[in-house]
Design a protein around this motif. Sequence first.
Motif, PDB file in Angstrom:
ATOM      1  N   GLN A  32       0.838  -1.205   0.000  1.00 54.99           N
ATOM      2  CA  GLN A  32       0.000   0.000   0.000  1.00 54.99           C
ATOM      3  C   GLN A  32       0.870   1.250   0.000  1.00 54.99           C
ATOM      4  O   GLN A  32       0.589   2.212  -0.728  1.00 54.99           O
ATOM      5  N   THR A  36       0.840   4.002  -2.938  1.00 51.55           N
ATOM      6  CA  THR A  36       0.545   5.398  -2.582  1.00 51.55           C
ATOM      7  C   THR A  36       1.639   6.326  -3.087  1.00 51.55           C
ATOM      8  O   THR A  36       1.355   7.383  -3.673  1.00 51.55           O
ATOM      9  N   LYS A  40       1.299   9.332  -6.030  1.00 51.83           N
ATOM     10  CA  LYS A  40       1.398  10.702  -5.504  1.00 51.83           C
ATOM     11  C   LYS A  40       1.567  11.764  -6.603  1.00 51.83           C
ATOM     12  O   LYS A  40       0.885  12.795  -6.572  1.00 51.83           O
ATOM     13  N   SER A  45      -5.449   8.972  -4.854  1.00 55.52           N
ATOM     14  CA  SER A  45      -5.219   7.891  -3.898  1.00 55.52           C
ATOM     15  C   SER A  45      -5.427   6.548  -4.597  1.00 55.52           C
ATOM     16  O   SER A  45      -5.980   6.484  -5.703  1.00 55.52           O
ATOM     17  N   GLU A  46      -5.030   5.477  -3.938  1.00 55.56           N
ATOM     18  CA  GLU A  46      -5.234   4.148  -4.508  1.00 55.56           C
ATOM     19  C   GLU A  46      -6.722   3.844  -4.687  1.00 55.56           C
ATOM     20  O   GLU A  46      -7.110   3.331  -5.738  1.00 55.56           O
ATOM     21  N   GLN A  48      -9.086   5.985  -5.328  1.00 59.01           N
ATOM     22  CA  GLN A  48      -9.507   6.783  -6.481  1.00 59.01           C
ATOM     23  C   GLN A  48      -9.046   6.127  -7.776  1.00 59.01           C
ATOM     24  O   GLN A  48      -9.802   6.051  -8.750  1.00 59.01           O
ATOM     25  N   SER A  77     -14.145   1.464   1.809  1.00 54.37           N
ATOM     26  CA  SER A  77     -13.963   2.824   1.314  1.00 54.37           C
ATOM     27  C   SER A  77     -15.292   3.578   1.251  1.00 54.37           C
ATOM     28  O   SER A  77     -16.335   2.998   0.976  1.00 54.37           O
TER      29      SER A  77
END
Length: 153
Positions: A32, A36, A40, A45-46, A48, A77
């Motif tokens: 993760q 991430t 960036k 975000s992951e 998204q 989420s």
Amino acid sequence: MSSIEEVIKSKPIKNAYQRATLNILQTASWLQGRITHALKPFDISEPQFNVLRILRGQEGKAMNLYEIQDRMVQKESNVSRIIDKLVEKHYVLRKACKDNRRRVDIFITDKGLKLLGEADPVMETLMKEIFEDVKKDKVKTLSKILDELREEQ
């Protein structure tokens, strides 16, 4: 290569199931973090990224929040909030359904598709880096074992 005991600064873990569980959790956290970091520069975000990929797979067809939530990797989420942020960035479009006023249809935009086109190669490179020292047959075995774990539930 560090053992799970070295990573978490622990005595040897004798229970194989406990050791495997800790190893999976620690590795998931590590993965993760890498994902991430890779996302960036794209300011997403992951979760998204996950939503955008789900919508791209629809090939122009709409989805509602529940359908997206059902396909998410991170089931906990807040999809409404994720969609709000993607709408703000003009990566997705939200429209009221013509046939059902209570339903909201969500579509990926051209800008969202363009972002995925830029992020996909970065993510592909990351996955290659992560697994570069692991033989493909072992990666397939790992996936099969993880699938079996989830089937047990």
